[in-house]
Design a protein around this motif. Structure first.
Motif, short mmCIF file in Angstrom:
data_model
loop_
_atom_site.label_atom_id
_atom_site.label_comp_id
_atom_site.label_asym_id
_atom_site.label_seq_id
_atom_site.Cartn_x
_atom_site.Cartn_y
_atom_site.Cartn_z
N GLN A 122 0.80 -1.23 0.00
CA GLN A 122 0.00 0.00 0.00
C GLN A 122 0.83 1.28 0.00
O GLN A 122 0.55 2.21 -0.73
CB GLN A 122 -0.95 -0.01 1.19
CG GLN A 122 -1.84 1.23 1.27
CD GLN A 122 -2.91 1.09 2.34
OE1 GLN A 122 -3.43 0.02 2.57
NE2 GLN A 122 -3.22 2.19 3.00
N ASN A 123 1.86 1.32 0.82
CA ASN A 123 2.62 2.56 0.97
C ASN A 123 3.84 2.64 0.08
O ASN A 123 4.75 3.43 0.31
CB ASN A 123 3.02 2.73 2.44
CG ASN A 123 1.81 2.94 3.32
OD1 ASN A 123 0.88 3.66 2.96
ND2 ASN A 123 1.77 2.28 4.47
N VAL A 124 3.88 1.82 -0.94
CA VAL A 124 4.88 1.83 -2.01
C VAL A 124 6.29 1.53 -1.52
O VAL A 124 6.95 0.62 -1.99
CB VAL A 124 4.89 3.17 -2.80
CG1 VAL A 124 5.73 3.04 -4.06
CG2 VAL A 124 3.49 3.62 -3.14
N GLY A 125 6.80 2.33 -0.57
CA GLY A 125 8.13 2.08 -0.04
C GLY A 125 9.25 2.51 -0.96
O GLY A 125 10.33 1.92 -0.95
N LEU A 126 9.02 3.57 -1.77
CA LEU A 126 10.10 4.10 -2.58
C LEU A 126 11.14 4.76 -1.68
O LEU A 126 10.81 5.36 -0.66
CB LEU A 126 9.58 5.12 -3.59
CG LEU A 126 8.55 4.62 -4.61
CD1 LEU A 126 8.18 5.75 -5.57
CD2 LEU A 126 9.07 3.41 -5.38
N PHE A 127 12.40 4.67 -2.08
CA PHE A 127 13.47 5.32 -1.32
C PHE A 127 13.46 6.81 -1.65
O PHE A 127 13.68 7.20 -2.81
CB PHE A 127 14.82 4.71 -1.67
CG PHE A 127 14.95 3.27 -1.24
CD1 PHE A 127 15.19 2.95 0.09
CD2 PHE A 127 14.82 2.25 -2.16
CE1 PHE A 127 15.30 1.63 0.49
CE2 PHE A 127 14.92 0.93 -1.76
CZ PHE A 127 15.17 0.62 -0.43
N PRO A 128 13.21 7.68 -0.66
CA PRO A 128 13.02 9.10 -0.94
C PRO A 128 14.27 9.80 -1.46
O PRO A 128 14.18 10.83 -2.12
CB PRO A 128 12.58 9.68 0.41
CG PRO A 128 13.10 8.72 1.43
CD PRO A 128 13.05 7.38 0.77
N HIS A 129 15.46 9.25 -1.17
CA HIS A 129 16.71 9.88 -1.58
C HIS A 129 17.19 9.40 -2.94
O HIS A 129 18.22 9.86 -3.43
CB HIS A 129 17.80 9.60 -0.53
CG HIS A 129 18.09 8.14 -0.34
ND1 HIS A 129 17.20 7.28 0.27
CD2 HIS A 129 19.16 7.39 -0.71
CE1 HIS A 129 17.72 6.06 0.29
NE2 HIS A 129 18.90 6.10 -0.29
N LEU A 130 16.43 8.49 -3.56
CA LEU A 130 16.78 7.98 -4.89
C LEU A 130 15.78 8.49 -5.91
O LEU A 130 14.60 8.65 -5.61
CB LEU A 130 16.78 6.45 -4.90
CG LEU A 130 17.76 5.73 -3.97
CD1 LEU A 130 17.62 4.22 -4.12
CD2 LEU A 130 19.20 6.16 -4.24
#
Length: 261
Positions: free
Chosen positions: A93-101
């Motif tokens: 649900q919350n995707v989990g993309l790395f915010p610094h990438l």
């Protein structure tokens, strides 16, 4: 190590799977069910019924207390957990993309872990696949809408060309229009890529419209196993009927509003 059965839409089987937590809570209670290669199966049921727990035994995020999970006929503990997970697409649900990438770096992270280099062409092809413009590749996740981030998550899950896709409430945080569009896109990818897909959802309408087969869970057990059409005819039993009644009643009330009744 056997030949990799994780590619090209493998079968999945749960053999008397139990998950018991300290203190005696039983989240999954003796589940045995076979999922055919290439099928799209939805796991539905009330909160706490064991859906997500059962799903996570497939990629070894949760270890069963008893029983076995098999992919392509081979027990999942045949592979080291990190190698198994690299070969299974997982969307939550919350995707989990790395915010610094960047978007491109997020999509290519599995490829980099596998030692691949020069992934620009592959990233571009994956953005095409999930219907995102290629110029998004250089953006950071916080510059994207929720629907775009979730599409990036789908692209990342597909980067290593898995045959098996696991989805845990993948559209739950999206607005209704985006949820509908992305659900249709995921079903289209399932069909075009020949995946085996297992999706956990609270939304019975979503399960009925997207899946080939619906498994209804209650108190850690599968209490109904049927096609969407069969569930709509009432063959699933009381627990399934209660879930089907929600979208059916919504459709009835919408028709009444449209007709001015």
């Amino acid at each position: 190590m056997p030949a990799d059965p994780l590619l090209h839409g493998p079968s999945v089987a749960f053999d008397a799977v139990v998950k018991r937590y300290p203190g005696g809570t039983v989240a999954v209670d003796g589940v045995s069910v076979a999922i055919a290669a290439g099928s799209f199966v939805a796991l539905v049921g009330p909160s706490g019924s064991g859906k997500s727990t059962l799903l996570k035994t497939v990629n070894r995020l949760i270890a069963p207390s008893a029983g076995r999970v098999l992919i392509g006929g081979a027990p999942v503990d045949t592979w080291e957990p990190h190698r198994l997970r690299r070969r299974i697409g997982y969307i939550f649900q919350n995707v989990g993309l790395f915010p610094h990438l960047s978007v491109a770096e997020n999509i290519a992270i599995r490829l980099r872990l596998d030692g691949a280099r020069h992934n620009d062409a592959r990233v571009g092809a994956l953005l095409d696949l999930v219907d995102l413009p290629r110029d998004l590749a250089a953006r950071m996740p916080d510059a994207l809408s929720g629907g775009q981030r979730q599409r990036v998550g789908v692209a990342r899950a597909l980067a290593a060309a898995p045959g098996l896709m696991l989805m845990d409430e993948p559209f739950g945080a999206l607005d209704p229009v985006t949820r509908e569009q992305l659900g249709a896109a995921v079903r289209g990818l399932h069909d075009s890529l020949g995946l085996t897909t297992i999706m956990v959802t609270h939304d019975m309408a979503e399960a009925l419209l997207l899946a080939d087969r619906v498994l209804v869970m209650q108190a850690g057990r599968i209490v109904a196993d049927a096609t969407p059409r069969d569930l709509l005819t009432g063959v699933g039993g009381a627990a399934a009927d209660a879930l089907v009644a929600v979208p059916r009643d919504q459709a009835r009330r919408l028709r009444a509003l449209e007709e001015g009744v």
